[in-house]
Design a protein around this motif. Structure first.
Motif, PDB file in Angstrom:
ATOM      1  N   ALA A 125      -5.661 -11.337  -3.627  1.00  0.00           N
ATOM      2  CA  ALA A 125      -4.250 -10.952  -3.731  1.00  0.00           C
ATOM      3  C   ALA A 125      -3.660 -11.532  -5.015  1.00  0.00           C
ATOM      4  O   ALA A 125      -2.930 -10.863  -5.745  1.00  0.00           O
ATOM      5  N   GLN A 126      -4.004 -12.789  -5.273  1.00  0.00           N
ATOM      6  CA  GLN A 126      -3.564 -13.438  -6.506  1.00  0.00           C
ATOM      7  C   GLN A 126      -4.141 -12.705  -7.720  1.00  0.00           C
ATOM      8  O   GLN A 126      -3.467 -12.476  -8.714  1.00  0.00           O
ATOM      9  N   TRP A 127      -5.415 -12.350  -7.583  1.00  0.00           N
ATOM     10  CA  TRP A 127      -6.104 -11.604  -8.642  1.00  0.00           C
ATOM     11  C   TRP A 127      -5.341 -10.317  -8.958  1.00  0.00           C
ATOM     12  O   TRP A 127      -5.074 -10.004 -10.119  1.00  0.00           O
ATOM     13  N   ARG A 128      -4.990  -9.573  -7.898  1.00  0.00           N
ATOM     14  CA  ARG A 128      -4.279  -8.301  -8.096  1.00  0.00           C
ATOM     15  C   ARG A 128      -2.919  -8.534  -8.762  1.00  0.00           C
ATOM     16  O   ARG A 128      -2.509  -7.770  -9.642  1.00  0.00           O
ATOM     17  N   ALA A 129      -2.251  -9.612  -8.326  1.00  0.00           N
ATOM     18  CA  ALA A 129      -0.950  -9.908  -8.925  1.00  0.00           C
ATOM     19  C   ALA A 129      -1.091 -10.199 -10.419  1.00  0.00           C
ATOM     20  O   ALA A 129      -0.366  -9.654 -11.245  1.00  0.00           O
ATOM     21  N   GLU A 130      -2.086 -11.029 -10.752  1.00  0.00           N
ATOM     22  CA  GLU A 130      -2.300 -11.378 -12.165  1.00  0.00           C
ATOM     23  C   GLU A 130      -2.704 -10.166 -13.001  1.00  0.00           C
ATOM     24  O   GLU A 130      -2.362 -10.059 -14.173  1.00  0.00           O
ATOM     25  N   ALA A 131      -3.468  -9.269 -12.376  1.00  0.00           N
ATOM     26  CA  ALA A 131      -3.920  -8.085 -13.102  1.00  0.00           C
ATOM     27  C   ALA A 131      -2.846  -7.002 -13.127  1.00  0.00           C
ATOM     28  O   ALA A 131      -3.029  -5.942 -13.722  1.00  0.00           O
ATOM     29  N   GLY A 132      -1.721  -7.277 -12.457  1.00  0.00           N
ATOM     30  CA  GLY A 132      -0.620  -6.323 -12.453  1.00  0.00           C
ATOM     31  C   GLY A 132      -0.876  -5.100 -11.599  1.00  0.00           C
ATOM     32  O   GLY A 132      -0.375  -4.007 -11.872  1.00  0.00           O
ATOM     33  N   VAL A 133      -1.682  -5.283 -10.549  1.00  0.00           N
ATOM     34  CA  VAL A 133      -1.954  -4.160  -9.643  1.00  0.00           C
ATOM     35  C   VAL A 133      -0.861  -4.122  -8.580  1.00  0.00           C
ATOM     36  O   VAL A 133      -0.760  -5.018  -7.753  1.00  0.00           O
ATOM     37  N   ASP A 134      -0.055  -3.071  -8.619  1.00  0.00           N
ATOM     38  CA  ASP A 134       1.075  -2.956  -7.696  1.00  0.00           C
ATOM     39  C   ASP A 134       0.774  -1.858  -6.679  1.00  0.00           C
ATOM     40  O   ASP A 134       0.979  -0.673  -6.940  1.00  0.00           O
ATOM     41  N   THR A 135       0.294  -2.299  -5.497  1.00  0.00           N
ATOM     42  CA  THR A 135      -0.126  -1.309  -4.492  1.00  0.00           C
ATOM     43  C   THR A 135       1.057  -0.697  -3.757  1.00  0.00           C
ATOM     44  O   THR A 135       0.886   0.242  -2.983  1.00  0.00           O
ATOM     45  N   SER A 136       2.267  -1.222  -4.014  1.00  0.00           N
ATOM     46  CA  SER A 136       3.434  -0.634  -3.348  1.00  0.00           C
ATOM     47  C   SER A 136       4.022   0.512  -4.180  1.00  0.00           C
ATOM     48  O   SER A 136       4.871   1.262  -3.702  1.00  0.00           O
ATOM     49  N   GLY A 137       3.588   0.627  -5.421  1.00  0.00           N
ATOM     50  CA  GLY A 137       4.068   1.696  -6.286  1.00  0.00           C
ATOM     51  C   GLY A 137       3.241   2.978  -6.104  1.00  0.00           C
ATOM     52  O   GLY A 137       2.547   3.126  -5.105  1.00  0.00           O
ATOM     53  N   PRO A 138       3.309   3.882  -7.079  1.00  0.00           N
ATOM     54  CA  PRO A 138       2.548   5.130  -7.009  1.00  0.00           C
ATOM     55  C   PRO A 138       1.050   4.832  -6.987  1.00  0.00           C
ATOM     56  O   PRO A 138       0.582   4.022  -7.779  1.00  0.00           O
ATOM     57  N   PRO A 139       0.282   5.478  -6.089  1.00  0.00           N
ATOM     58  CA  PRO A 139      -1.153   5.226  -5.953  1.00  0.00           C
ATOM     59  C   PRO A 139      -1.911   5.438  -7.260  1.00  0.00           C
ATOM     60  O   PRO A 139      -2.819   4.680  -7.590  1.00  0.00           O
ATOM     61  N   ARG A 140      -1.520   6.446  -8.008  1.00  0.00           N
ATOM     62  CA  ARG A 140      -2.195   6.762  -9.270  1.00  0.00           C
ATOM     63  C   ARG A 140      -2.127   5.592 -10.234  1.00  0.00           C
ATOM     64  O   ARG A 140      -3.112   5.206 -10.858  1.00  0.00           O
ATOM     65  N   LYS A 141      -0.944   5.023 -10.312  1.00  0.00           N
ATOM     66  CA  LYS A 141      -0.708   3.904 -11.210  1.00  0.00           C
ATOM     67  C   LYS A 141      -1.497   2.662 -10.746  1.00  0.00           C
ATOM     68  O   LYS A 141      -2.117   1.971 -11.552  1.00  0.00           O
ATOM     69  N   ALA A 142      -1.463   2.426  -9.434  1.00  0.00           N
ATOM     70  CA  ALA A 142      -2.174   1.275  -8.873  1.00  0.00           C
ATOM     71  C   ALA A 142      -3.677   1.375  -9.160  1.00  0.00           C
ATOM     72  O   ALA A 142      -4.322   0.384  -9.512  1.00  0.00           O
ATOM     73  N   ALA A 143      -4.222   2.562  -9.020  1.00  0.00           N
ATOM     74  CA  ALA A 143      -5.653   2.772  -9.261  1.00  0.00           C
ATOM     75  C   ALA A 143      -5.998   2.492 -10.721  1.00  0.00           C
ATOM     76  O   ALA A 143      -7.022   1.877 -11.030  1.00  0.00           O
ATOM     77  N   ARG A 144      -5.132   2.966 -11.605  1.00  0.00           N
ATOM     78  CA  ARG A 144      -5.372   2.717 -13.038  1.00  0.00           C
ATOM     79  C   ARG A 144      -5.312   1.232 -13.361  1.00  0.00           C
ATOM     80  O   ARG A 144      -6.123   0.709 -14.134  1.00  0.00           O
ATOM     81  N   GLN A 145      -4.342   0.546 -12.731  1.00  0.00           N
ATOM     82  CA  GLN A 145      -4.210  -0.900 -12.961  1.00  0.00           C
ATOM     83  C   GLN A 145      -5.427  -1.653 -12.415  1.00  0.00           C
ATOM     84  O   GLN A 145      -5.936  -2.589 -13.035  1.00  0.00           O
TER      85      GLN A 145
END
Lengths: 194, 194
Positions: free
Chosen positions: A71-91
DNA sequence: TGTACATCAGTGAACGCGCGTTCACTGATGTAC
DNA sequence: TGTACATCAGTGAACGCGCGTTCACTGATGTAC
């Protein structure tokens, strides 16, 4: 009841987290229970108050990544799973196949650090590994348009490419080839995500 | 000179081949020198007549695959490198990502069986691993039309996908997911090869 | 052709060491009174 | 509020075991004569 239940839980979580880091860096077989307990500022004897075997700790360590350090990893990498899925996948793709992730021996995804260790471990450990893969595939799958079956297939390919690219890059001696593999996998992934 | 030089060479090759099979199946750390020597029908003491350390044996075992068991593997998979490159690449992909290869614990490619073991081993072992990857990438690259840089990039992606798909399938518990990953990687690879 | 010899591949006991796990214990803590 | 107690998280010595490596040796073999 002496000591609260929360206290024991916290100690257990600390052991698991130390184990995850050490296994990631040195591999399952090269990390002793003594070493893990020492890192957690405890002594070896107490280990079996929390786990019935070293293998159970292994499963817990792999499993812990998803909600813990991951979860920390995703936060640091800027992966926002609450936003648009397309964007999250790219992140996710960008973070997973990043040079930073490649160099982060302790914090990296266990799918990259421990594949052959897990392949030889118990079904429980393999189930924990599968959880991680399922999470990644789901993220990719949810971001892909078109028919479900086609999206799922594409998501599986993206996962194999992401993990495979990073496993190869980690296994090679630090070289231009390692960097090329990582880069090629990333660029292809971006194209495939659309 | 008692014993011919060929005799010693043959013994060494037998040790390496036994080591390759055992490492593939059980992992580097889980196979002792005693076990390897026993499998080669020798006793432990003689080991250091042939190798200066267990790690040197590891490098030799990984390295031996390309010309040894790997050649047999290619023959069985019907990979004909003397024919048209396009055809050879297709045969390689089909063999590498086959169900048969997935189940062949002793005969499989060390890139699949031993990635995390190699990642933690010496530079010599990693160099041996790199040899295998270079061979695979070259085969794919030589079969792809178009500009060199683009062909190389595509070849790297195909290698990451092939190794990655198989590593994931081997690491998961035997499940539909494992089969799906292998299948998806294969189908995508075929399309990418053209 | 037959034999004595030097070589060194292969033997097997031994080394120190760290492993996963067990167990009798200790002492910090929450609870009952 | 203060104290005696029961609980059990944590301690540390000990267990049997297998590891990688070393070493003094043995005996099968190719060669010189």
């Amino acid at each position: 009841m002496p000591y609260t239940a929360a206290h024991k839980q916290q100690t257990r979580a600390r052991i698991v987290e130390c184990a995850r880091m050490l296994f990631n860096r040195y591999g399952y077989d090269n990390v002793s229970i003594d070493r893990v307990m020492e890192e957690a500022e405890l002594t070896r004897g107490g280990f079996y108050n929390h786990f019935k075997s070293k293998e159970e700790l292994f499963a817990a360590a792999v499993s812990s990544f998803l909600m813990g350090r991951g979860a920390q990893w995703r936060a640091e990498a800027g992966v926002d799973t609450s936003g648009p899925p397309r964007k999250a996948a790219r992140q996710m793709l960008a973070g997973y196949l990043s040079r930073k992730h490649l160099g982060d021996l302790e914090g990296q995804c266990p799918m990259i650090a421990l594949p052959s260790d897990v392949a030889r471990a118990s079904a429980e450990v393999q189930a924990a590994y599968q959880q991680l893969l399922v999470a990644m595939v789901s993220l990719f799958e949810g971001s892909l348009p078109g028919r479900r079956a086609a999206a799922r297939q594409k998501a599986l390919v993206l996962a194999a490419l992401s993990v495979g690219g990073m496993v190869l890059a980690r296994t090679l001696p630090s070289s231009k080839l390692a960097e090329d593999v990582r880069e090629a996998a990333y660029k292809h992934g971006v194209k495939a995500l659309g």
